[in-house]
Motif scaffolding. Sequence first.
Motif, mmCIF file in Angstrom:
data_model
loop_
_atom_site.group_PDB
_atom_site.id
_atom_site.type_symbol
_atom_site.label_atom_id
_atom_site.label_comp_id
_atom_site.label_asym_id
_atom_site.label_seq_id
_atom_site.Cartn_x
_atom_site.Cartn_y
_atom_site.Cartn_z
ATOM 1 N N LEU A 193 0.839 -1.204 0.000
ATOM 2 C CA LEU A 193 0.000 0.000 0.000
ATOM 3 C C LEU A 193 0.876 1.258 0.000
ATOM 4 C CD1 LEU A 193 -3.114 0.674 0.263
ATOM 5 C CD2 LEU A 193 -2.670 0.999 2.685
ATOM 6 N N LEU A 194 1.936 1.254 0.812
ATOM 7 C CA LEU A 194 2.856 2.392 0.860
ATOM 8 C C LEU A 194 3.540 2.593 -0.486
ATOM 9 C CD1 LEU A 194 4.503 1.807 4.364
ATOM 10 C CD2 LEU A 194 2.873 3.598 3.772
ATOM 11 N N GLU A 195 3.890 1.478 -1.120
ATOM 12 C CA GLU A 195 4.562 1.565 -2.418
ATOM 13 C C GLU A 195 3.633 2.203 -3.456
ATOM 14 O OE1 GLU A 195 7.945 -1.173 -4.421
ATOM 15 O OE2 GLU A 195 6.115 -2.217 -3.817
ATOM 16 N N LYS A 196 2.356 1.829 -3.422
ATOM 17 C CA LYS A 196 1.391 2.408 -4.359
ATOM 18 C C LYS A 196 1.138 3.891 -4.064
ATOM 19 C CE LYS A 196 -0.902 -1.965 -5.396
ATOM 20 N NZ LYS A 196 -2.135 -2.779 -5.270
ATOM 21 N N LEU A 197 1.398 4.294 -2.826
ATOM 22 C CA LEU A 197 1.286 5.696 -2.453
ATOM 23 C C LEU A 197 2.494 6.504 -2.937
ATOM 24 C CD1 LEU A 197 -0.142 5.954 1.183
ATOM 25 C CD2 LEU A 197 -0.743 7.434 -0.735
ATOM 26 N N GLY A 198 3.493 5.809 -3.469
ATOM 27 C CA GLY A 198 4.664 6.501 -3.989
ATOM 28 C C GLY A 198 5.882 6.448 -3.097
ATOM 29 N N VAL B 65 5.050 11.463 -2.421
ATOM 30 C CA VAL B 65 3.810 10.739 -2.116
ATOM 31 C C VAL B 65 2.738 11.099 -3.143
ATOM 32 C CG1 VAL B 65 1.975 10.403 -0.419
ATOM 33 C CG2 VAL B 65 4.370 10.599 0.333
ATOM 34 N N ASN B 66 2.082 10.073 -3.673
ATOM 35 C CA ASN B 66 1.048 10.242 -4.685
ATOM 36 C C ASN B 66 -0.327 10.276 -4.018
ATOM 37 O OD1 ASN B 66 -0.597 10.194 -6.946
ATOM 38 N ND2 ASN B 66 -0.289 8.002 -7.325
ATOM 39 N N MET B 67 -0.787 11.479 -3.665
ATOM 40 C CA MET B 67 -2.056 11.612 -2.950
ATOM 41 C C MET B 67 -3.256 11.262 -3.830
ATOM 42 S SD MET B 67 -1.305 12.351 0.158
ATOM 43 C CE MET B 67 -2.784 13.035 0.886
ATOM 44 N N LYS B 68 -3.094 11.298 -5.153
ATOM 45 C CA LYS B 68 -4.203 10.940 -6.046
ATOM 46 C C LYS B 68 -4.603 9.470 -5.900
ATOM 47 C CE LYS B 68 -3.333 14.452 -9.593
ATOM 48 N NZ LYS B 68 -2.979 14.709 -11.011
ATOM 49 N N TYR B 69 -3.654 8.639 -5.487
ATOM 50 C CA TYR B 69 -3.953 7.214 -5.286
ATOM 51 C C TYR B 69 -5.079 7.029 -4.264
ATOM 52 C CZ TYR B 69 -3.257 2.488 -3.380
ATOM 53 O OH TYR B 69 -3.450 1.210 -2.912
ATOM 54 N N LEU B 70 -5.151 7.947 -3.282
ATOM 55 C CA LEU B 70 -6.167 7.831 -2.229
ATOM 56 C C LEU B 70 -7.588 7.946 -2.769
ATOM 57 C CD1 LEU B 70 -4.612 9.994 0.629
ATOM 58 C CD2 LEU B 70 -4.542 7.515 0.384
ATOM 59 N N GLU B 71 -7.741 8.555 -3.931
ATOM 60 C CA GLU B 71 -9.076 8.742 -4.503
ATOM 61 C C GLU B 71 -9.381 7.727 -5.599
ATOM 62 O OE1 GLU B 71 -9.601 12.881 -5.552
ATOM 63 O OE2 GLU B 71 -8.241 13.490 -3.941
ATOM 64 N N SER B 72 -8.509 6.739 -5.764
ATOM 65 C CA SER B 72 -8.680 5.753 -6.834
ATOM 66 C C SER B 72 -9.514 4.566 -6.362
ATOM 67 C CB SER B 72 -7.315 5.247 -7.311
ATOM 68 O OG SER B 72 -6.680 4.485 -6.301
ATOM 69 N N ALA B 73 -10.127 3.877 -7.310
ATOM 70 C CA ALA B 73 -10.881 2.656 -7.008
ATOM 71 C C ALA B 73 -9.950 1.576 -6.471
ATOM 72 C CB ALA B 73 -11.596 2.169 -8.273
ATOM 73 N N GLU B 74 -8.706 1.580 -6.956
ATOM 74 C CA GLU B 74 -7.724 0.588 -6.496
ATOM 75 C C GLU B 74 -7.463 0.741 -5.002
ATOM 76 O OE1 GLU B 74 -3.221 -1.015 -7.675
ATOM 77 O OE2 GLU B 74 -3.866 0.991 -8.275
ATOM 78 N N PHE B 75 -7.322 1.992 -4.533
ATOM 79 C CA PHE B 75 -7.083 2.217 -3.108
ATOM 80 C C PHE B 75 -8.272 1.772 -2.268
ATOM 81 C CE2 PHE B 75 -7.595 5.156 0.560
ATOM 82 C CZ PHE B 75 -6.572 4.644 1.339
ATOM 83 N N LYS B 76 -9.477 2.036 -2.756
ATOM 84 C CA LYS B 76 -10.661 1.629 -2.004
ATOM 85 C C LYS B 76 -10.688 0.118 -1.800
ATOM 86 C CE LYS B 76 -13.563 5.563 -3.294
ATOM 87 N NZ LYS B 76 -14.788 6.031 -3.956
ATOM 88 N N GLU B 77 -10.156 -0.619 -2.768
ATOM 89 C CA GLU B 77 -10.100 -2.080 -2.655
ATOM 90 C C GLU B 77 -8.920 -2.510 -1.792
ATOM 91 O OE1 GLU B 77 -11.694 -5.658 -2.917
ATOM 92 O OE2 GLU B 77 -12.583 -3.870 -3.818
ATOM 93 N N ASP B 78 -7.753 -1.900 -2.004
ATOM 94 C CA ASP B 78 -6.550 -2.274 -1.252
ATOM 95 C C ASP B 78 -6.712 -1.987 0.235
ATOM 96 O OD1 ASP B 78 -5.337 -3.020 -3.616
ATOM 97 O OD2 ASP B 78 -4.262 -1.118 -3.871
ATOM 98 N N GLY B 79 -7.284 -0.827 0.553
ATOM 99 C CA GLY B 79 -7.398 -0.418 1.950
ATOM 100 C C GLY B 79 -8.362 -1.255 2.759
ATOM 101 N N LYS B 80 -9.358 -1.839 2.089
ATOM 102 C CA LYS B 80 -10.356 -2.655 2.794
ATOM 103 C C LYS B 80 -9.781 -3.939 3.365
ATOM 104 C CE LYS B 80 -13.485 -3.004 -0.435
ATOM 105 N NZ LYS B 80 -14.719 -3.331 -1.158
#
Length: 436
Positions: free
Chosen positions: A56-61, A79-94
């Motif tokens: 998750l950290l790696e995907k955040l940049g 840090v890539n803050m746009k990742y936080l608003e992506s559909a991928e993050f919503k799935e990864d974070g769950k």
Amino acid sequence: MATFIIEGGHQLKGSIQPQGAKNEALQILCAVLLTPETVTIHNIPDIIDVNKLISLLEKLGVKINKIGAGSYTFKADEVNMKYLESAEFKEDGKGLRGSIMIVGPLLARFGKGYIPKPGGDKIGRRRLDTHFEGFINLGAKFRYNREDHFYGVEADRLKGAYMLLDEASVTGTANIVMAAVLAEGTTTIYNAACEPYLQQLCKMLNRMGAKISGVGSNMLTIEGVDTLGGTEHKMLPDMIEIGSWIGLAAMTKSELTIKNVSWDDLGQIPDVFRKLGITIERKGEDIYIPAHKDGYEIQNYIDGSILTVADAPWPGFTPDLLSIVLVIATQARGAVLVHQKMFESRLFFVDKLIDMGAKIILCDPHRATVIGHDFKSSLKATTMTSPDIRAGVSLLIAALSAKGSSTIHNIEQIDRGYERIDERLRAIGAKITRVN
């Protein structure tokens, strides 16, 4: 889905090294987001939950470099803050409860933090109110999208505040501390958690330039600073794994040495196991457990009443080891009441132990009375499914003590918290096979 096949009833012998602490790792890894400088961390356990957070950290940049077994460098300078608003993050974070602790550092450094409702063990309600009430106290605006269970907090600059936490939540305290270190002014957190892992986080943050006092107490005072720098940190051994190996030694009547346990950070753990009749000897920083050939006897209270083992915030007994206590008691001389106060579904795995022949009365969702067999009859081998990390390991210990061949399905739950557990158990004589 993977499965363990266990041939139980064999004595084990040798030494085992506990992994780095899972619960500390989830906090420490999130703290790398607080600085653009390099943070080096050692003794990181190679387990599913921790690896998910690293991904998750790696995907955040965050730039991540593995420099050795369990050792990594982290650099969060882009840090890539746009990742936080992506559909991928919503799935990864769950898929990971520990993901909630990225919110505090991101809020402090970048002014916003988002997270989907996190997952983790199915052990009852684990509310997030403490986290977000703390952020609101620091001046953040909170929003929650009920449709996709998405939380968010935003603030231009956090401001220090006094707060009395409604519960001494470990992850809640960690999250608020990580937010407060970069806030303007002074923050006081009363009824703060004070577990060794939280102390480790505070010490690491202080080395990075934070100003946290009261470390180890239930009142933390944090003077906000403008920036934090890099540091190097080594994680403690996992106290839950240490307790698991104590239980394993007792249940299999095995002579085991648990290496480098950091005795001063174990709190009540050795004393609680001694009350269950288990001989625990300190040899330097190691725990030595002799083979309990004649079994072990639970101590009653001095007035003769039945022993109660209950969980409580640190320095009380950790709830993560009550499942181990319950299993140990099934073969003790005497009886014990296990009182799980913090999670209402954590004792529901006892039906599997009852199927194996254990004498357990589930009084209600929080209490179980165990009457020990004194090894006069062994547990019976059976087929079962791991419901969560700690119950899964408890069932594995039960299977290793039972005569015959047992099968445990859904062992991914165990892998979430225990590093290469089958390999390490085979090294001390366990007959355990992983089947995919």
